[in-house]
Motif scaffolding. Structure first.
Motif, PDB file in Angstrom:
ATOM      1  N   MET A  71      18.215  -1.770 -20.573  1.00  0.00           N
ATOM      2  CA  MET A  71      17.393  -2.938 -20.257  1.00  0.00           C
ATOM      3  C   MET A  71      17.001  -3.644 -21.554  1.00  0.00           C
ATOM      4  N   SER A  72      17.189  -4.947 -21.570  1.00  0.00           N
ATOM      5  CA  SER A  72      16.871  -5.713 -22.763  1.00  0.00           C
ATOM      6  C   SER A  72      15.359  -5.795 -22.957  1.00  0.00           C
ATOM      7  N   PRO A  73      14.910  -6.021 -24.201  1.00  0.00           N
ATOM      8  CA  PRO A  73      13.460  -6.157 -24.440  1.00  0.00           C
ATOM      9  C   PRO A  73      12.827  -7.268 -23.618  1.00  0.00           C
ATOM     10  N   SER A  74      13.558  -8.375 -23.406  1.00  0.00           N
ATOM     11  CA  SER A  74      12.993  -9.479 -22.633  1.00  0.00           C
ATOM     12  C   SER A  74      12.772  -9.080 -21.175  1.00  0.00           C
ATOM     13  N   ASN A  75      13.731  -8.352 -20.592  1.00  0.00           N
ATOM     14  CA  ASN A  75      13.568  -7.905 -19.208  1.00  0.00           C
ATOM     15  C   ASN A  75      12.493  -6.823 -19.093  1.00  0.00           C
ATOM     16  N   ALA A  76      12.379  -5.987 -20.113  1.00  0.00           N
ATOM     17  CA  ALA A  76      11.307  -4.989 -20.112  1.00  0.00           C
ATOM     18  C   ALA A  76       9.945  -5.681 -20.151  1.00  0.00           C
ATOM     19  N   GLY A  77       9.851  -6.749 -20.945  1.00  0.00           N
ATOM     20  CA  GLY A  77       8.616  -7.517 -20.998  1.00  0.00           C
ATOM     21  C   GLY A  77       8.309  -8.179 -19.662  1.00  0.00           C
ATOM     22  N   ARG A  78       9.349  -8.715 -19.002  1.00  0.00           N
ATOM     23  CA  ARG A  78       9.150  -9.324 -17.679  1.00  0.00           C
ATOM     24  C   ARG A  78       8.688  -8.284 -16.662  1.00  0.00           C
ATOM     25  N   LEU A  79       9.225  -7.071 -16.770  1.00  0.00           N
ATOM     26  CA  LEU A  79       8.849  -6.012 -15.836  1.00  0.00           C
ATOM     27  C   LEU A  79       7.374  -5.637 -15.999  1.00  0.00           C
ATOM     28  N   ILE A  80       6.915  -5.541 -17.237  1.00  0.00           N
ATOM     29  CA  ILE A  80       5.508  -5.218 -17.491  1.00  0.00           C
ATOM     30  C   ILE A  80       4.605  -6.359 -17.025  1.00  0.00           C
ATOM     31  N   LEU A  81       5.029  -7.599 -17.285  1.00  0.00           N
ATOM     32  CA  LEU A  81       4.256  -8.757 -16.828  1.00  0.00           C
ATOM     33  C   LEU A  81       4.162  -8.779 -15.307  1.00  0.00           C
ATOM     34  N   LEU A  82       5.280  -8.473 -14.641  1.00  0.00           N
ATOM     35  CA  LEU A  82       5.287  -8.441 -13.180  1.00  0.00           C
ATOM     36  C   LEU A  82       4.352  -7.363 -12.651  1.00  0.00           C
ATOM     37  N   ALA A  83       4.331  -6.203 -13.316  1.00  0.00           N
ATOM     38  CA  ALA A  83       3.430  -5.121 -12.910  1.00  0.00           C
ATOM     39  C   ALA A  83       1.974  -5.542 -13.037  1.00  0.00           C
ATOM     40  N   ALA A  84       1.650  -6.245 -14.122  1.00  0.00           N
ATOM     41  CA  ALA A  84       0.274  -6.705 -14.323  1.00  0.00           C
ATOM     42  C   ALA A  84      -0.136  -7.705 -13.246  1.00  0.00           C
ATOM     43  N   ILE A  85       0.791  -8.595 -12.881  1.00  0.00           N
ATOM     44  CA  ILE A  85       0.492  -9.600 -11.858  1.00  0.00           C
ATOM     45  C   ILE A  85       0.352  -8.952 -10.486  1.00  0.00           C
ATOM     46  N   PHE A  86       1.306  -8.091 -10.140  1.00  0.00           N
ATOM     47  CA  PHE A  86       1.232  -7.423  -8.839  1.00  0.00           C
ATOM     48  C   PHE A  86       0.000  -6.528  -8.743  1.00  0.00           C
ATOM     49  N   GLY A  87      -0.376  -5.911  -9.857  1.00  0.00           N
ATOM     50  CA  GLY A  87      -1.570  -5.063  -9.855  1.00  0.00           C
ATOM     51  C   GLY A  87      -2.820  -5.850  -9.529  1.00  0.00           C
ATOM     52  N   ALA A  88      -2.872  -7.103  -9.984  1.00  0.00           N
ATOM     53  CA  ALA A  88      -4.038  -7.950  -9.715  1.00  0.00           C
ATOM     54  C   ALA A  88      -4.081  -8.417  -8.272  1.00  0.00           C
ATOM     55  N   SER A  89      -2.922  -8.463  -7.600  1.00  0.00           N
ATOM     56  CA  SER A  89      -2.884  -8.998  -6.236  1.00  0.00           C
ATOM     57  C   SER A  89      -3.728  -8.169  -5.278  1.00  0.00           C
ATOM     58  N   PHE A  90      -3.807  -6.851  -5.497  1.00  0.00           N
ATOM     59  CA  PHE A  90      -4.591  -6.001  -4.597  1.00  0.00           C
ATOM     60  C   PHE A  90      -6.080  -6.304  -4.721  1.00  0.00           C
ATOM     61  N   LEU A  91      -6.512  -6.610  -5.923  1.00  0.00           N
ATOM     62  CA  LEU A  91      -7.917  -6.973  -6.137  1.00  0.00           C
ATOM     63  C   LEU A  91      -8.244  -8.287  -5.428  1.00  0.00           C
ATOM     64  N   PHE A  92      -7.362  -9.279  -5.559  1.00  0.00           N
ATOM     65  CA  PHE A  92      -7.612 -10.573  -4.932  1.00  0.00           C
ATOM     66  C   PHE A  92      -7.582 -10.473  -3.405  1.00  0.00           C
ATOM     67  N   MET A  93      -6.718  -9.605  -2.873  1.00  0.00           N
ATOM     68  CA  MET A  93      -6.711  -9.394  -1.426  1.00  0.00           C
ATOM     69  C   MET A  93      -8.015  -8.764  -0.974  1.00  0.00           C
ATOM     70  N   LYS A  94      -8.492  -7.812  -1.755  1.00  0.00           N
ATOM     71  CA  LYS A  94      -9.749  -7.144  -1.412  1.00  0.00           C
ATOM     72  C   LYS A  94     -10.903  -8.149  -1.406  1.00  0.00           C
ATOM     73  N   ILE A  95     -10.858  -9.139  -2.283  1.00  0.00           N
ATOM     74  CA  ILE A  95     -11.910 -10.159  -2.345  1.00  0.00           C
ATOM     75  C   ILE A  95     -11.812 -11.124  -1.165  1.00  0.00           C
ATOM     76  N   GLY A  96     -10.591 -11.499  -0.780  1.00  0.00           N
ATOM     77  CA  GLY A  96     -10.407 -12.538   0.213  1.00  0.00           C
ATOM     78  C   GLY A  96     -10.437 -12.084   1.660  1.00  0.00           C
ATOM     79  N   VAL A  97     -10.066 -10.821   1.934  1.00  0.00           N
ATOM     80  CA  VAL A  97      -9.901 -10.402   3.325  1.00  0.00           C
ATOM     81  C   VAL A  97     -11.196 -10.362   4.134  1.00  0.00           C
ATOM     82  N   PRO A  98     -12.383 -10.058   3.569  1.00  0.00           N
ATOM     83  CA  PRO A  98     -13.579 -10.066   4.409  1.00  0.00           C
ATOM     84  C   PRO A  98     -13.902 -11.436   5.009  1.00  0.00           C
ATOM     85  N   SER A  99     -13.647 -12.500   4.261  1.00  0.00           N
ATOM     86  CA  SER A  99     -13.954 -13.847   4.744  1.00  0.00           C
ATOM     87  C   SER A  99     -12.871 -14.402   5.663  1.00  0.00           C
ATOM     88  N   LEU A 100     -11.607 -14.161   5.317  1.00  0.00           N
ATOM     89  CA  LEU A 100     -10.508 -14.807   6.020  1.00  0.00           C
ATOM     90  C   LEU A 100      -9.807 -13.899   7.013  1.00  0.00           C
TER      91      LEU A 100
END
Length: 257
Positions: A1-30
């Motif tokens: 895996m190239s360094p650029s793709n490894a960086g994209r993979l880590i960035l994707l993990a950080a973004i997906f990790g945040a999605s669970f927090l945002f769902m937890k915030i939004g689901v009680p209201s919506l």
């Protein structure tokens, strides 16, 4: 895996990790249906604006692929996580999300006869043990509601495994942007069904909830799926799904912060 793709993979993990927090915030209201409909509809709108700005031509001839991936790789798993967010914390959901590579390997073996090597099998077993240790016997997973929520998370990762194999073997000829754009519209159409039967009383969202839903749609869905489909093309479905082993690190981090 190239360094650029490894960086994209880590960035994707950080973004997906945040999605669970945002769902937890939004689901009680919506509620699950309202939250996920807003998530995919706003993501589709965002990608349309990007498409107009970049002057990308949108091909309608691949609509069957858009609908299938919109259902199996977006609407169903998102809705399952929306249901789970009512009873599980963001950290636990991100940990359960790490079972996706296991499903991906099983599906690839059963459907396309791509049998994993011994090294891959050992890695997946190690991942399963890691998930089991992280989940453990936390009191949050006790009770029938939590059990159904855990089952929903596992169903979501099964959907991701199917979607990854389908993307790798059936949509190689479709540009990643078009696949992301089209699948979001497909997901929006499917989400109209549970939204029509929604019994949750949708409350007027606060500013925090509105910002959480907007970030969930634009960053954690639109931008994240562009990265996801690009990585599937460049490093393969199995390697891309390994991002879910990194997601718990960021899911726990964002949840704690």
């Amino acid at each position: 895996m190239s360094p650029s793709n490894a960086g994209r993979l880590i960035l994707l993990a950080a973004i997906f990790g945040a999605s669970f927090l945002f769902m937890k915030i939004g689901v009680p209201s919506l509620g699950p249906a309202g939250l996920i409909t807003a998530r995919v509809a706003l993501a589709a709108l965002f990608l349309t604006l990007v498409s107009l700005f970049l002057q990308h031509n949108f091909s309608r001839q691949h609509w069957r692929h858009y609908l299938f991936l919109g259902l199996i790789n977006t609407a169903l798993p998102f809705l399952a996580y929306g249901f789970a967010a009512r009873h599980l914390n963001a950290s636990l959901m991100s940990i359960l999300n790490a079972t996706a590579p296991i499903w991906g390997a099983i599906i690839a073996a059963l459907i396309v006869r791509q049998w994993p090597s011994l090294k891959v099998v050992l890695g997946l077993l190690l991942g399963m043990i890691g998930v089991a240790i992280l989940v453990g016997f936390d009191p949050v997973i006790q009770g029938q509601a939590a059990s159904w929520s855990i089952a929903a998370c596992l169903f979501a990762t099964l959907c991701y495994g199917i979607g990854a194999s389908y993307t790798k073997y059936k949509t190689q000829h479709i540009p990643a942007f078009q696949l992301t754009h089209g699948s979001m519209y497909g997901a929006t159409l499917f989400m109209l069904i549970p939204l029509a039967g929604n019994t949750h009383v949708i409350q007027t969202p606060s500013l925090n909830v509105a910002l959480a839903v907007l970030t969930l749609a634009v960053l954690c869905t639109g931008c994240a799926y562009l990265l996801l489909f690009r990585l599937m093309r460049e490093i393969g479905a199995a390697s891309t799904l390994s991002v879910t082993f990194l997601v718990p690190v960021f899911g726990v981090l964002w949840g704690a912060l």
